[in-house]
Design an enzyme around this catalytic site. Sequence first.
Site, mmCIF file in Angstrom:
data_model
loop_
_atom_site.group_PDB
_atom_site.id
_atom_site.type_symbol
_atom_site.label_atom_id
_atom_site.label_comp_id
_atom_site.label_asym_id
_atom_site.label_seq_id
_atom_site.Cartn_x
_atom_site.Cartn_y
_atom_site.Cartn_z
ATOM 1 N N SER A 191 0.823 -1.207 0.000
ATOM 2 C CA SER A 191 0.000 0.000 0.000
ATOM 3 C C SER A 191 0.855 1.254 0.000
ATOM 4 O O SER A 191 1.963 1.270 0.513
ATOM 5 C CB SER A 191 -0.913 0.033 1.229
ATOM 6 O OG SER A 191 -1.671 1.217 1.218
ATOM 7 N N LYS A 198 -4.362 -6.847 3.521
ATOM 8 C CA LYS A 198 -4.387 -5.703 2.593
ATOM 9 C C LYS A 198 -5.828 -5.383 2.184
ATOM 10 O O LYS A 198 -6.208 -4.214 2.058
ATOM 11 C CB LYS A 198 -3.537 -5.995 1.343
ATOM 12 C CG LYS A 198 -3.610 -4.902 0.258
ATOM 13 C CD LYS A 198 -3.120 -3.579 0.782
ATOM 14 C CE LYS A 198 -3.154 -2.371 -0.097
ATOM 15 N NZ LYS A 198 -3.806 -2.250 -1.324
ATOM 16 N N HIS A 220 -7.341 -3.554 4.974
ATOM 17 C CA HIS A 220 -6.764 -2.194 4.922
ATOM 18 C C HIS A 220 -7.578 -1.327 3.963
ATOM 19 O O HIS A 220 -7.954 -0.197 4.270
ATOM 20 C CB HIS A 220 -5.303 -2.255 4.475
ATOM 21 C CG HIS A 220 -4.740 -0.934 4.026
ATOM 22 N ND1 HIS A 220 -5.029 -0.381 2.785
ATOM 23 C CD2 HIS A 220 -3.937 -0.035 4.637
ATOM 24 C CE1 HIS A 220 -4.430 0.785 2.664
ATOM 25 N NE2 HIS A 220 -3.749 1.021 3.775
ATOM 26 N N ASN A 221 -7.852 -1.857 2.788
ATOM 27 C CA ASN A 221 -8.604 -1.081 1.797
ATOM 28 C C ASN A 221 -10.034 -0.830 2.254
ATOM 29 O O ASN A 221 -10.585 0.242 2.009
ATOM 30 C CB ASN A 221 -8.594 -1.789 0.446
ATOM 31 C CG ASN A 221 -7.291 -1.571 -0.310
ATOM 32 O OD1 ASN A 221 -6.256 -1.320 0.299
ATOM 33 N ND2 ASN A 221 -7.337 -1.663 -1.616
ATOM 34 N N GLU A 259 -9.863 1.886 4.573
ATOM 35 C CA GLU A 259 -9.611 3.085 3.749
ATOM 36 C C GLU A 259 -10.942 3.648 3.222
ATOM 37 O O GLU A 259 -11.187 4.859 3.289
ATOM 38 C CB GLU A 259 -8.680 2.676 2.606
ATOM 39 C CG GLU A 259 -8.479 3.675 1.490
ATOM 40 C CD GLU A 259 -7.642 3.057 0.357
ATOM 41 O OE1 GLU A 259 -6.531 2.544 0.625
ATOM 42 O OE2 GLU A 259 -8.091 3.067 -0.803
#
Length: 475
Positions: free
Chosen positions: A128, A182, A185-186, A189
Amino acid sequence: QQAVIGVTGLGVMGRNLARNFARHGYAVAVHNRTEAKTKALMEEFGHEGEFLPAGSAEAFVASLARPRKMVIMVQAGPATDAVIEEFAPLLEPGDILVDGGNAHYLDTRRRETALRDRGIHFVGAGISGGEQGALEGPSIMPGGTREAYESLGPILEDIAAKVDGVPCCAYVGPDGAGHFVKMVHNGIEYADMQLIAESYDLLRTGANLTPPQIAEVFRTWNTGRLDSYLIDITAEVLSHTDHATGEPFVDVVVDQAEQKGTGRWTVQTALDLGVPVTGIAEAVFARSISGHADMRAVARGLSGPSGAELGSSFADDVEQALYASKVVAYAQGFNQIQAGSAEYGWDIDLGAMATIWRGGCIIRARFLDRIRAAYETDARAATLLSDANFAAEVGAAQDSWRDVVVAATRAGIPVPGFASALSYYDALRAERLPAALVQGQRDFFGAHTYRRVDREGVYHTQWELPDRPEIRTDA
Ligand code: 6PG
């Protein structure tokens, strides 16, 4: 001369990652399906370090020192499978094949199994930080075997972002663990961006501030506990004036948010795992609503308020609401990592994930250090909201938080992120939930049974009989 590591796929991310390796003194092999990109990289940036350009997959693999380490930086999905198909036959047992794209973690699990059978270490690594992160130091979330991490890890840690001297890269767990983290994480986000967007809308429509004024508010917030990359870039976007019209940039952009899919995957996965990630789900749905131009066109004239004249102290309340909602969204995301880790036996260290998100990635923020600290206190915390520090902060923020949701509702400003985060908080706090009534309804129409608060067992009420007798169904 042999390369320590190689990168195939020289789009912006791949090219910048290769440059990052080279700038850190690693001899790096570079390859692209169409050779023009390899040549362009050499012409423009060849002087930055030791690059070994390869015109073919064979030449690329031959230039790598054993055990070979190569990173695939192509589009997730079929393109990744095609590249694996091309390179795997050229590799030998013990070699390490890294996928640095935004792959779905189930694809990574499938690929890892297939390559393990051939003796190849497949490392699904979440990366990222966008273009700049890839070049100057991303946050890296590598999965795969520990054995692979032993030789690959130090190189990745070297090129990752650093916070207080600590690299934003750590071993996540076996097979799909890195890409799972990940993905979450997104998702976080998405939630964070939605909450910031709602804050903007409240200040714009509810308090009648101009975009440059709101940019100033965000800049002030960025000096405190909300200090983060996303708040920082929000101020930049809001203070930008469109060159063509002289209008605020944000006013000339079509208000339909797009998505490439990682937020949706996060929610789909959360539904399967049974994790309530309401903040992420609301963020995905908010983008979806924005894109339904047809529905919005016919509904635009529906009756209701459209704005308010809230006073200057409103911005402080919004800051509190934003912070509290953000704590909820992150708490939910970390719960999803916890659930994924349990489901797949990954044994993910949640504190380590907070640590590697402090820098390099899109959600990098001062706040993540507090999450790291919370998991240091209790590595298996059922929810971050019960951490003493977060509980105190959210508790102190909640009057403003409630005021903001009420004010938004009265003003007709949609705040799905703020409102659902508050409802989640209240649901967790509740002594009793109306779920008891839902159980009663289920038992009434489908004999789906219920448990009692006062004794063990599973029960059904015979609703069709006049005196509605209760029977125990598990005895
Ligand atoms: C990152 C980003 C990146 C992704 C954006 C855009 O961590 O560097 O997450 O991987 O490109 O999130 O995603 P959407 O197009 O779905 O908004």
